[in-house]
Design an enzyme around this catalytic site. Sequence first.
Site, short mmCIF file in Angstrom:
data_model
loop_
_atom_site.label_atom_id
_atom_site.label_comp_id
_atom_site.label_asym_id
_atom_site.label_seq_id
_atom_site.Cartn_x
_atom_site.Cartn_y
_atom_site.Cartn_z
N HIS A 227 0.86 -1.19 0.00
CA HIS A 227 0.00 0.00 0.00
C HIS A 227 0.89 1.24 0.00
O HIS A 227 1.46 1.62 1.03
CB HIS A 227 -0.90 -0.01 1.23
CG HIS A 227 -2.07 0.93 1.15
ND1 HIS A 227 -2.10 2.03 0.32
CD2 HIS A 227 -3.26 0.93 1.81
CE1 HIS A 227 -3.25 2.66 0.47
NE2 HIS A 227 -3.97 2.01 1.37
N HIS B 244 -2.79 7.00 -0.98
CA HIS B 244 -3.82 7.60 -0.14
C HIS B 244 -3.31 8.37 1.08
O HIS B 244 -4.03 8.56 2.04
CB HIS B 244 -4.82 6.52 0.32
CG HIS B 244 -5.45 5.79 -0.81
ND1 HIS B 244 -6.08 4.57 -0.67
CD2 HIS B 244 -5.53 6.09 -2.14
CE1 HIS B 244 -6.51 4.15 -1.84
NE2 HIS B 244 -6.19 5.06 -2.75
N TYR C 71 -0.85 7.51 3.17
CA TYR C 71 -0.26 6.71 4.25
C TYR C 71 1.26 6.75 4.14
O TYR C 71 1.81 7.49 3.33
CB TYR C 71 -0.83 5.30 4.22
CG TYR C 71 -2.31 5.26 4.52
CD1 TYR C 71 -2.78 5.65 5.77
CD2 TYR C 71 -3.24 4.87 3.55
CE1 TYR C 71 -4.14 5.64 6.06
CE2 TYR C 71 -4.60 4.86 3.83
CZ TYR C 71 -5.05 5.25 5.08
OH TYR C 71 -6.39 5.26 5.36
#
Length: 365
Positions: A168, A171, A173
């Site tokens: 990931h 977004h 993060y």
Amino acid sequence: MSIDSLFRPLQVRSLRLPNRIVMAPMTRSFSPGGIPTAEVAAYYRRRAQGEVGLIITEGTVVERPAARNDANVPVFHGDALPQWQRVADEVHAAGGRIAPQLWHVGSSRGTGADWRPLGRVDSPSGLVTPGKRVLEPMTEEDIADTIAAFGRSARAARELGFDAVEIHGAHGYLIDQFFWGGLNVRTDRWGGATIGERAAFGAEVVRAVRAGVGEDIPVILRLSQWKAQDFEVKNAANPRELEAWLTPLSEAGVDVFHCSQRRFWEPEFADSELNFAGWAKKITGKPTITVGSVGLDGEFIAAFGGASSRPASLDGLVRRLEAEEFDLVAVGRALLADPQWLRKIRDGRHDELGVFERSALATLS
């Protein structure tokens, strides 16, 4: 129009997919203490039974003290691993393929009023929003340990028999915080004035994950331009900057770029209809996944505010897939609400497609 292109097989390294539909990673928060339950395993098995080509799990956090911001978000280390073995086994028993999404939230704020980080919060420069510093920047030791934690979780995924691994990096993060010039103002090798320089941390995470999974298992990297902190900001303002961003990540070992947009049909840059996934494929030559309000007429951020979404035509999506702008299509809310969504699409049972309601976010249906 014909939807045959959605059901063509695709192979990436050892992963052979029977169709082009991917279950998008969606945070579920149904794992008390970070341990996935039998209900979590059954939830993923139902999507495999619905013939989804590849399931990407909800975000699962690596072994850093403050890597998650919710006590019910699952971890991918320690006591959780036997339960993730159960998840993989359930999916494989139903004929499916599954990848964990490895995650670190960084300085993203907690989701619950009672949540307290279990250690010092990791952040590139101590900023929670541009210009607002409330934390200490990560040290070299912090950075090295975080990169190693991604590698350990990747190795565990291989040992448990998962079919791929997704990182990931989107977004707003942690990994994306290193990409974003608004939050990464470091002047050492982990920062810099250009997006190519700020890609260094993400590239090292990719190398660690590649070493963890070996040469056969695909590595997927999820990226976005938009952030939870700012929907309009972009890491790359033009194709040249996008190339500078993606090239070191591709060279580090990414096999597939998962390109998150709020609405997949929106062009990424002026003077071209290519979306984010289309540009990533054009620049890197690697397979890409498109995602963003597929199959529904409303975008997902509005869903958290209670907005419902009705089924929408897939014609534009299919035209782009047939033109080979991208290779795979990630579906989120439609599959969240209905594990049989893909079968209904394939069989033309459009009258059975339901409306997505916010209530689906509160269940493991």
